[in-house]
Design an enzyme around this catalytic site. Structure first.
Site, short mmCIF file in Angstrom:
data_model
loop_
_atom_site.label_atom_id
_atom_site.label_comp_id
_atom_site.label_asym_id
_atom_site.label_seq_id
_atom_site.Cartn_x
_atom_site.Cartn_y
_atom_site.Cartn_z
N HIS A 12 -4.73 33.20 -66.70
CA HIS A 12 -5.96 32.50 -66.28
C HIS A 12 -6.51 33.02 -64.95
O HIS A 12 -7.13 32.28 -64.19
CB HIS A 12 -5.69 30.99 -66.21
N HIS A 59 -4.42 24.16 -59.33
CA HIS A 59 -4.01 24.94 -58.15
C HIS A 59 -4.42 24.21 -56.87
O HIS A 59 -5.25 24.70 -56.12
CB HIS A 59 -4.63 26.33 -58.20
N HIS A 193 3.33 37.71 -61.71
CA HIS A 193 2.50 37.92 -60.52
C HIS A 193 3.08 37.15 -59.34
O HIS A 193 3.70 36.10 -59.51
CB HIS A 193 1.03 37.55 -60.73
N GLU A 240 4.48 30.14 -63.76
CA GLU A 240 3.45 29.54 -64.63
C GLU A 240 3.80 29.70 -66.11
O GLU A 240 3.35 28.94 -66.95
CB GLU A 240 2.08 30.17 -64.36
#
Ligand code: DHB
Ligand code: FE
Length: 285
Positions: A12, A59, A193, A240
């Site tokens: 995303h 977030h 990431h 995530e």
């Protein structure tokens, strides 16, 4: 009865949303990424669900360090795109499905998962970027969406195993909803990431592809991986990926002893911003 037809998994990355919104998808840097979603946009048109159950993470947009629900289900009629600091994305307001969301909350809480019930929230890139990747730029999103937010921002985060078990509870909840609805469940975020600290920029292609293999063919083994392995191998934000296990745990091979799902599409691309992008579409058999 309602039933789950397919699961969709996708990263995303917020820069993807900005690229779409600024009409830059044809730029050489981005073109290979969007090519990987051409199949998916057509697949969405050909396999239109009645409702999307969209597992994502906020977030620190709707929630903050003031309050951190581990699992939160959206029961509202609408969700506005959030302002994450540069104005809300120019995308449609998300229509919810309060009746189905309330039913799932009832069933899943009675199956001993403590969900936070959210009657009002804005939705950030975690939810709107997957919708943009799968649906393009429509005037309205193609169907109602139930947002399901998971805390993967502030430790302690839920384990992959707990997420997988929760997916099973969601499948059971859906199957007891007395209306013939086609539901897709989406697991979003990832892949490897790390956005901060000395390892910022970390990408681990071998880990990501092994995770995709395992998610498809041996989801129980994927679920058993401890959270520290995600952090070590996939970076601090690679955690995530536990959200993908909620979607996978809701598939019919896990819950009804059916055959393994069909892999309709698989895509992996590096880089997008500082992130590896992974994408799968699995259809129930
Ligand atoms: C970025 C942010 C995210 O939330 C994510 O999952 C991946 C990348 C970013 O800021 O580049
Ligand atoms: Fe993220």
């Amino acid at each position: 009865m309602a039933h789950i037809t397919a699961s969709v998994y996708t990263s995303h990355v917020p820069a993807i949303g900005a690229t779409i919104d600024m009409d830059k998808t044809a730029e050489p840097y981005w073109q290979p990424l969007f090519k990987g979603y051409e199949f998916s946009k057509q697949w969405m048109k050909d396999n239109q669900p009645d409702v999307i159950f969209l597992v994502y993470n906020d977030h620190a947009t709707a929630f903050s360090l003031d309050m951190i629900p581990t699992f939160a289900i959206g029961t509202a009629a609408q969700y506005a795109p959030a302002d994450e600091g540069w104005g809300p994305r120019p995308v449609p307001v998300v229509q919810g499905h309060p009746a189905l969301a309330a039913h799932i909350a009832q069933s899943v809480i009675q199956q001993d998962f403590d969900l936070t019930i959210v009657n009002h929230m804005d939705v950030d890139h975690g939810l709107t970027v997957p919708l943009s990747l799968m649906c393009g730029q429509p005037q309205a999103w193609p169907c109602p969406v139930i947002p399901f937010a998971v805390n993967v921002v502030q430790y302690p985060v839920p384990s992959g195993q707990r997420c997988f078990n929760l997916g099973q509870a969601i499948a059971k909840a859906v199957s007891s909803y007395d209306e013939d609805l086609k539901i897709q469940i989406w697991g979003t975020g990832g892949m490897s990431h790390q956005l901060q600290g000395p390892r910022a920029g970390l990408i681990n292609k071998a880990f990501d592809n092994a995770f995709l293999d395992k998610l498809i063919a041996d989801p129980q083994a994927a679920a058993a991986m401890p959270h520290i392995d995600y952090v070590r191998e996939a970076g601090s934000e690679g955690i995530e990926l536990v959200m993908w296990l909620i979607a996978r745990g809701a598939m019919s091979d896990v819950n009804e002893g059916k055959a393994a799902p069909t892999v309709a599409h698989r895509f992996y691309h590096v880089p997008a911003s500082n992130t590896a992008v992974g994408h799968l579409i699995l259809e129930n058999t």
